[in-house]
Design an enzyme around this catalytic site. Structure first.
Site, PDB file in Angstrom:
ATOM      1  N   GLY A   1      -2.799   4.550  -2.793  1.00  0.00           N
ATOM      2  CA  GLY A   1      -2.597   3.931  -4.258  1.00  0.00           C
ATOM      3  C   GLY A   1      -1.786   2.469  -3.717  1.00  0.00           C
ATOM      4  O   GLY A   1      -1.783   2.145  -2.553  1.00  0.00           O
TER       5      GLY A   1
ATOM      6  N   PRO B   1       0.961  -0.979   0.031  1.00  0.00           N
ATOM      7  CA  PRO B   1       0.067   0.152  -0.001  1.00  0.00           C
ATOM      8  C   PRO B   1       0.766   1.400  -0.041  1.00  0.00           C
ATOM      9  O   PRO B   1       2.071   1.502   0.610  1.00  0.00           O
ATOM     10  CB  PRO B   1      -0.633  -0.201   1.331  1.00  0.00           C
ATOM     11  CG  PRO B   1      -0.054  -0.829   2.234  1.00  0.00           C
ATOM     12  CD  PRO B   1       0.781  -1.827   1.310  1.00  0.00           C
ATOM     13  N   LYS B   2       0.542   2.325  -0.878  1.00  0.00           N
ATOM     14  CA  LYS B   2       1.183   3.565  -0.836  1.00  0.00           C
ATOM     15  C   LYS B   2       0.863   4.415   0.266  1.00  0.00           C
ATOM     16  O   LYS B   2      -0.391   4.740   0.488  1.00  0.00           O
ATOM     17  CB  LYS B   2       0.798   4.327  -2.206  1.00  0.00           C
ATOM     18  CG  LYS B   2       2.097   5.399  -2.395  1.00  0.00           C
ATOM     19  CD  LYS B   2       1.755   5.875  -3.756  1.00  0.00           C
ATOM     20  CE  LYS B   2       2.776   7.300  -3.987  1.00  0.00           C
ATOM     21  NZ  LYS B   2       2.676   8.117  -3.084  1.00  0.00           N
ATOM     22  N   ILE B   3       1.546   4.699   1.314  1.00  0.00           N
ATOM     23  CA  ILE B   3       1.462   5.606   2.322  1.00  0.00           C
ATOM     24  C   ILE B   3       1.258   6.702   2.091  1.00  0.00           C
ATOM     25  O   ILE B   3       2.102   7.627   1.453  1.00  0.00           O
ATOM     26  CB  ILE B   3       2.329   5.327   3.606  1.00  0.00           C
ATOM     27  CG1 ILE B   3       2.415   3.645   3.734  1.00  0.00           C
ATOM     28  CG2 ILE B   3       1.862   5.817   4.676  1.00  0.00           C
ATOM     29  CD1 ILE B   3       1.352   2.890   4.084  1.00  0.00           C
TER      30      ILE B   3
END
Length: 288
Positions: A169, A24-26
């Site tokens: 994202g 997961p894009k933080i």
């Protein structure tokens, strides 16, 4: 010591690939954590020292000297998702009393996704999965640290979950990738979970490119500002706009020319801010 971070290329769409892991894009800001001889320094991706902004991170020590790559996050307890505006509030606070107060109300977390050096060894040429194994073996010094989870191969399935939770994202990374300092590489690819909005263009900058965007106010009686569109428009779009806008001009000031809200556009964006502004809007097309 500062290490230039490896930068992400952009994938055009979610993808699955057994050669990749997916994270997961933080939604925060990039952070390089450097511990040398018991002293910790924190750096943004542009080598700006931000040690004093995050004492709960800088005050924790690992067993050995280490350089880590990750993101600063401020997690909303109601959603479990990092809130970018909260992160920016932490980043912009410089005075000690302000920082001390924010530690209580907006605690930060360092979410780690890579280890670059550890106990005197430079690990950047090792394959990513070997670095991940080393990272998993290192004890974290406090509850202000975490390690980003990942899955193998199933990028599209993860992206569906990210969409459902309105997160930022997904990042796909080749399992065999070395850490390529300071450059963008297709070995690491981001897929943004864009949101979309229809806006009216109500003006334009006189100097550098920028279209003022507005949306109807709650009562629909007038427009309210929603931000500036600076990205996405190609020369054809710009030419079409300036060919039709002259009769719509209503006034100007030092920086902007203002126009009647007749021209509509579709934009993609990261999200709406709490103040009702478009975050990082990108022009997609005119609405005719």
């Amino acid at each position: 010591m500062f290490v230039e971070p490896m930068l992400l290329a952009t994938a055009p769409a979610p993808f699955s690939d057994s050669r990749y892991i997916f994270e997961p894009k933080i939604d925060g800001h990039r952070l390089i954590f450097s511990q040398k001889n018991g002293a910790v320094r924190l750096y943004t991706r542009h080598n700006n020292d931000c040690t004093r902004q995050y004492p709960e991170i800088a005050g924790a020590l690992f067993p050995h000297d280490i350089v880590l790559d990750g993101e600063i996050a401020c997690v909303d307890p109601a959603t479990g998702i990092s809130d970018f505006e909260s992160v920016m509030t932490r980043f912009q606070a410089k005075k000690a009393d302000k920082v001390a107060a924010l530690i209580r109300t907006l605690p930060s977390t360092f979410v780690i996704f890579d280890v670059l050096q550890y106990n005197g060894k430079d690990l950047r040429k090792l394959p990513l999965m070997q670095r991940k194994e080393i990272l998993a073996s290192i004890p974290l010094p406090s509850v202000s640290f975490g390690v980003v989870p990942f899955i193998e191969g199933a990028g599209e399935a993860l992206f569906e979950q990210i969409e459902a939770q309105a997160m930022e994202g997904v990042v796909g990374k080749r399992k065999d990738s070395a850490y390529e300092t300071g450059r963008r590489s297709d070995n690491w690819r981001k897929v943004i979970n864009w949101s979309y909005a229809d806006v009216f263009i109500t003006g334009y900058r006189k100097e550098e490119f920028g279209w003022l965007a507005a949306v109807p106010a709650l009562d629909n009686a007038k427009m309210r500002p929603a931000g500036i569109i600076e990205l996405g428009a190609n020369p054809t779009h710009k030419k079409a706009f300036y060919n039709v806008v002259k009769p719509l001009i209503t006034g100007e000031d030092r920086n902007f020319v203002y126009v009647e809200p007749r021209i509509r556009a579709r934009v993609k964006m990261r999200n709406w801010t709490k103040s009702g502004m478009l975050r990082s809007p990108v022009f997609e097309r005119f609405i005719i």
